[in-house]
Design a protein around this motif. Structure first.
Motif, PDB file in Angstrom:
ATOM      1  N   ALA A  59       0.840  -1.209   0.000  1.00 32.49           N
ATOM      2  CA  ALA A  59       0.000   0.000   0.000  1.00 32.49           C
ATOM      3  C   ALA A  59       0.869   1.252   0.000  1.00 32.49           C
ATOM      4  O   ALA A  59       0.569   2.236  -0.700  1.00 32.49           O
ATOM      5  N   GLY A  60       1.957   1.225   0.780  1.00 32.12           N
ATOM      6  CA  GLY A  60       2.844   2.378   0.811  1.00 32.12           C
ATOM      7  C   GLY A  60       3.518   2.637  -0.517  1.00 32.12           C
ATOM      8  O   GLY A  60       3.651   3.789  -0.951  1.00 32.12           O
ATOM      9  N   PHE A  61       3.951   1.568  -1.198  1.00 30.78           N
ATOM     10  CA  PHE A  61       4.572   1.744  -2.507  1.00 30.78           C
ATOM     11  C   PHE A  61       3.573   2.302  -3.518  1.00 30.78           C
ATOM     12  O   PHE A  61       3.881   3.241  -4.262  1.00 30.78           O
ATOM     13  N   LEU A  62       2.381   1.744  -3.542  1.00 28.65           N
ATOM     14  CA  LEU A  62       1.382   2.218  -4.500  1.00 28.65           C
ATOM     15  C   LEU A  62       1.015   3.672  -4.239  1.00 28.65           C
ATOM     16  O   LEU A  62       0.674   4.413  -5.174  1.00 28.65           O
ATOM     17  N   SER A  63       1.102   4.096  -2.981  1.00 31.14           N
ATOM     18  CA  SER A  63       0.698   5.466  -2.642  1.00 31.14           C
ATOM     19  C   SER A  63       1.618   6.519  -3.251  1.00 31.14           C
ATOM     20  O   SER A  63       1.224   7.675  -3.388  1.00 31.14           O
ATOM     21  N   ILE A  64       2.857   6.151  -3.618  1.00 29.85           N
ATOM     22  CA  ILE A  64       3.760   7.142  -4.210  1.00 29.85           C
ATOM     23  C   ILE A  64       3.529   7.278  -5.707  1.00 29.85           C
ATOM     24  O   ILE A  64       4.076   8.188  -6.339  1.00 29.85           O
ATOM     25  N   LEU A  65       2.772   6.354  -6.298  1.00 36.54           N
ATOM     26  CA  LEU A  65       2.549   6.384  -7.737  1.00 36.54           C
ATOM     27  C   LEU A  65       1.396   7.312  -8.082  1.00 36.54           C
ATOM     28  O   LEU A  65       0.464   7.493  -7.299  1.00 36.54           O
ATOM     29  N   GLU A  66       1.459   7.873  -9.264  1.00 38.72           N
ATOM     30  CA  GLU A  66       0.353   8.693  -9.726  1.00 38.72           C
ATOM     31  C   GLU A  66      -0.841   7.822 -10.095  1.00 38.72           C
ATOM     32  O   GLU A  66      -1.984   8.153  -9.812  1.00 38.72           O
ATOM     33  N   ARG A  67      -0.578   6.675 -10.713  1.00 39.00           N
ATOM     34  CA  ARG A  67      -1.624   5.752 -11.086  1.00 39.00           C
ATOM     35  C   ARG A  67      -1.016   4.378 -11.382  1.00 39.00           C
ATOM     36  O   ARG A  67       0.172   4.250 -11.640  1.00 39.00           O
ATOM     37  N   VAL A  68      -1.867   3.361 -11.335  1.00 41.55           N
ATOM     38  CA  VAL A  68      -1.496   2.021 -11.769  1.00 41.55           C
ATOM     39  C   VAL A  68      -2.716   1.452 -12.484  1.00 41.55           C
ATOM     40  O   VAL A  68      -3.821   1.470 -11.954  1.00 41.55           O
ATOM     41  N   ASP A  69      -2.515   1.004 -13.709  1.00 37.73           N
ATOM     42  CA  ASP A  69      -3.645   0.587 -14.533  1.00 37.73           C
ATOM     43  C   ASP A  69      -4.246  -0.742 -14.084  1.00 37.73           C
ATOM     44  O   ASP A  69      -5.460  -0.923 -14.114  1.00 37.73           O
ATOM     45  N   GLU A  70      -3.399  -1.687 -13.678  1.00 39.41           N
ATOM     46  CA  GLU A  70      -3.886  -3.028 -13.361  1.00 39.41           C
ATOM     47  C   GLU A  70      -3.137  -3.578 -12.157  1.00 39.41           C
ATOM     48  O   GLU A  70      -1.911  -3.453 -12.063  1.00 39.41           O
ATOM     49  N   VAL A  71      -3.880  -4.194 -11.236  1.00 39.58           N
ATOM     50  CA  VAL A  71      -3.289  -4.785 -10.035  1.00 39.58           C
ATOM     51  C   VAL A  71      -3.789  -6.212  -9.888  1.00 39.58           C
ATOM     52  O   VAL A  71      -4.991  -6.482 -10.019  1.00 39.58           O
ATOM     53  N   HIS A 113      -6.393   5.085  -9.373  1.00 41.49           N
ATOM     54  CA  HIS A 113      -7.116   5.036 -10.651  1.00 41.49           C
ATOM     55  C   HIS A 113      -6.981   3.682 -11.338  1.00 41.49           C
ATOM     56  O   HIS A 113      -6.936   3.605 -12.577  1.00 41.49           O
ATOM     57  N   CYS A 114      -6.910   2.619 -10.543  1.00 41.56           N
ATOM     58  CA  CYS A 114      -6.794   1.272 -11.107  1.00 41.56           C
ATOM     59  C   CYS A 114      -8.026   0.948 -11.943  1.00 41.56           C
ATOM     60  O   CYS A 114      -9.164   1.148 -11.507  1.00 41.56           O
ATOM     61  N   GLN A 115      -7.793   0.444 -13.149  1.00 44.37           N
ATOM     62  CA  GLN A 115      -8.891   0.078 -14.036  1.00 44.37           C
ATOM     63  C   GLN A 115      -9.228  -1.410 -13.982  1.00 44.37           C
ATOM     64  O   GLN A 115     -10.360  -1.797 -14.244  1.00 44.37           O
ATOM     65  N   THR A 116      -8.239  -2.249 -13.660  1.00 47.07           N
ATOM     66  CA  THR A 116      -8.458  -3.695 -13.581  1.00 47.07           C
ATOM     67  C   THR A 116      -7.881  -4.221 -12.286  1.00 47.07           C
ATOM     68  O   THR A 116      -6.675  -4.098 -12.039  1.00 47.07           O
ATOM     69  N   LEU A 117      -8.740  -4.805 -11.459  1.00 42.86           N
ATOM     70  CA  LEU A 117      -8.319  -5.375 -10.184  1.00 42.86           C
ATOM     71  C   LEU A 117      -8.650  -6.864 -10.175  1.00 42.86           C
ATOM     72  O   LEU A 117      -9.801  -7.257 -10.392  1.00 42.86           O
ATOM     73  N   LYS A 118      -7.614  -7.689  -9.948  1.00 41.95           N
ATOM     74  CA  LYS A 118      -7.784  -9.133  -9.884  1.00 41.95           C
ATOM     75  C   LYS A 118      -7.312  -9.617  -8.515  1.00 41.95           C
ATOM     76  O   LYS A 118      -6.178  -9.341  -8.119  1.00 41.95           O
ATOM     77  N   VAL A 119      -8.168 -10.359  -7.826  1.00 37.57           N
ATOM     78  CA  VAL A 119      -7.806 -10.958  -6.540  1.00 37.57           C
ATOM     79  C   VAL A 119      -8.037 -12.454  -6.671  1.00 37.57           C
ATOM     80  O   VAL A 119      -9.165 -12.885  -6.931  1.00 37.57           O
ATOM     81  N   GLU A 120      -6.969 -13.245  -6.491  1.00 38.96           N
ATOM     82  CA  GLU A 120      -7.031 -14.659  -6.840  1.00 38.96           C
ATOM     83  C   GLU A 120      -6.648 -15.546  -5.670  1.00 38.96           C
ATOM     84  O   GLU A 120      -5.733 -15.239  -4.912  1.00 38.96           O
ATOM     85  N   GLY A 121      -7.371 -16.683  -5.543  1.00 40.24           N
ATOM     86  CA  GLY A 121      -6.988 -17.794  -4.689  1.00 40.24           C
ATOM     87  C   GLY A 121      -7.049 -17.528  -3.204  1.00 40.24           C
ATOM     88  O   GLY A 121      -7.526 -16.495  -2.728  1.00 40.24           O
TER      89      GLY A 121
END
Length: 539
Positions: free
Chosen positions: A128-140, A177-185
């Motif tokens: 969460a801390g790493f993602l917070s420094i990014l402007e955006r991530v398209d897919e997680v 601004h994630c457009q695709t979120l995948k949570v698996e298993g």
């Protein structure tokens, strides 16, 4: 060289007087994953840009400065690098195309200790801390396949720790601004008393908990409104989550269930939802379907080993009029004979994949899904469930007219063969009672119509090849005279040899003159050219 590297002394000794080329030569003599290397990268801006990429390379990230707008995949053994990534100035305010993280935790392991759970939560927070420094991530992608956690043997307060850690991470993902979120298993076990049984009606839920801030940023006007209330502006797209793949029970059990339902309602541009390979108590599915309301939804896939009440499914579909593609997996429990969807439902549906009782449920009334053009009929064959063509035809009889290709519908028969052995004994229902009779079974029973004879394509996937498959296929395929395309995956032994493939395609062409293409394990053959004794031809 001193085994204890002190970056402060190194800098004080004049290391910054050296040119970059010399510094790089010196750093190559050290272990790139040494914590001292990371400490040196925090001493000043010059060393940060020079040294941090070397440290990250020690964790399998060879060219960190170019990560912007690229993909990043981290396995469980690499997650400790997340803290260093969070300090990367060359990534701050940049974007990632895709980040995938795999997590590992096993509370059933004899050596399991509470500090293992603390380490798991630490990695969640660092991500969460790493993602917070990014402007955006398209897919997680969050991969919990190596997660095995039983809350039953833990303090109930542990659930709140899960809620705090997981929900905070998911909040940050939506904020980026994630457009695709995948949570698996993941195997996540809680006591039945901890299930959320009766969530409040969607129109009255007050969402001021786990994703309140996210919902407020996306648009508080969209949260908690009545079903009939428009939830998005028809003008310029607002961005945000568009695809949500829920392939993990972690998101559908307490404590994360509330976050998931709120996130679905607080995503005004969500068009694709997938809920597959998730096993939770059967009684919970009605609550889930009742709680989901995403009027913008266009693509829906539900593949569960569970039972869904027809009324709950019918109401769910009625709330999602924009659906164009619907996939109801072959493992869903069959519906009763008299179950039919509401009239004037799914006016925009064009693509349907479902097992026979669900196809009948949706197509028996011509006023339901009137625009359907592609139907994939899903059938699972096991040692306990044979292929009973007569029974399938009887089930589909009420929608026989709509499945006829003359009405513009492309019917594809999709068969999944899941046998523990390669013998495929008793593939047909007739064989199960006939000691393996060699005659080809007839799809017809009495005066019932034969919807299966309308199939224009056949796809068959097997868990293991069979020596008996070729003979079975050649005596069975003529029962489907409308077939134009065939696809077999994992069915034919030695299909990768050109000679075997050529021989089989020619035999298929002789048995089914209308077939034009045959696909064997991904390779497409021109059946017309092969059938004319031409050279082996693939497309």
């Amino acid at each position: 060289m001193d085994s204890e590297f002190n970056p402060a002394l190194a800098v004080g000794a004049g290391i910054l007087r050296l040119p970059n080329e010399i510094l790089l030569e010196v750093l190559q003599l050290l272990d790139p994953a040494d914590p001292g290397i990371f400490a040196l990268s925090t001493s000043c801006r010059r060393l940060h840009y020079l040294v941090l990429p070397i440290y990250l390379a020690g964790y399998g990230i060879p060219d960190a400065p170019t990560l912007a707008s690229q993909d990043l995949t981290l396995l469980p053994g690499q997650l400790d690098v997340l803290g260093a990534l969070q300090t990367a100035l060359f990534l701050s305010n940049s974007s990632l195309k895709h980040i995938a993280c795999s997590f590992s935790l096993n509370s059933a392991r004899p050596a399991y200790h509470s500090r293992n759970l603390d380490g798991f939560f630490r990695h969640i927070r660092k991500l969460a801390g790493f993602l917070s420094i990014l402007e955006r991530v398209d897919e997680v992608t969050l991969d919990f396949k190596d997660l095995n956690f039983w809350v039953i043997g833990e303090s109930i307060g542990v659930l709140e720790s899960w809620n705090s850690a997981i929900s905070a991470l998911l909040d940050v993902i939506l904020e980026r601004h994630c457009q695709t979120l995948k949570v698996e298993g993941g195997m996540f076990m809680v006591h039945p008393s901890q299930f959320q049984r009766k969530p409040q009606a969607l129109a009255t839920v007050k969402r001021r908990s786990v994703i309140y801030d996210v919902g407020r940023r996306i648009g508080s006007a969209f949260v908690g409104k009545a079903d009939a209330q428009p939830i998005f502006d028809s003008g310029k797209p607002q961005g945000g989550l568009r695809t949500f793949n829920i392939h993990s029970r972690v998101l559908l059990l307490h404590p994360c269930f509330s976050w998931t339902m709120a996130a679905l309602s607080a995503s005004p541009n969500l068009t694709s939802l997938s809920i597959i390979r998730v096993e939770i108590p059967e009684r919970s599915w009605d609550d889930i379907l009742t709680s989901i309301h995403v009027p913008t939804l266009e693509y829906l896939s539900i593949d569960l080993r569970s039972k869904i009440r027809p009324a709950a499914l019918d109401q769910f579909l009625a709330r999602h009029p924009l659906l164009t593609t619907l996939n109801l997996g072959r493992d869903l429990a069959p519906l009763a004979e008299g179950d039919v969807a509401s009239k004037d439902c799914l006016r925009n549906l064009t693509n349907l994949s479902a097992s026979p009782t669900y196809v009948r449920f949706l197509l028996a009334d011509k006023r339901v899904a009137p625009a359907v053009r592609n139907v994939r009929l899903l059938v699972k064959v096991t040692s306990h469930a044979t292929f009973d063509a007569a029974s399938i035809n009887e089930t589909l009889a009420p929608c026989h007219v709509r499945l006829d290709s003359g009405h513009g519908v492309q019917l594809t028969l999709v068969i999944m063969v899941d046998y523990p052995s390669s013998h495929w004994a008793g593939f047909f229902a007739e064989e199960a009672h006939d000691n393996g009779s060699s005659s080809a079974p007839s799809p017809r029973r009495g005066a019932n119509p034969d919807p299966l004879r309308c199939a224009r394509a056949l796809e068959m996937v097997s868990t293991r090849p069979s020596n008996a498959f070729e003979a079975l296929a050649l005596r069975w395929l003529p029962s489907f005279p409308a077939l134009k395309a065939l696809s077999f995956s994992g069915c034919l032994v030695n299909a990768h040899f050109d000679y075997n493939a050529l021989s089989f395609v020619r035999c298929v062409r002789d048995a089914c003159p209308n077939v034009r293409t045959v696909t064997l394990d991904g390779r497409v053959y021109d059946a017309v050219a092969v059938g004319m004794d031409g050279p082996l031809s693939w497309m």
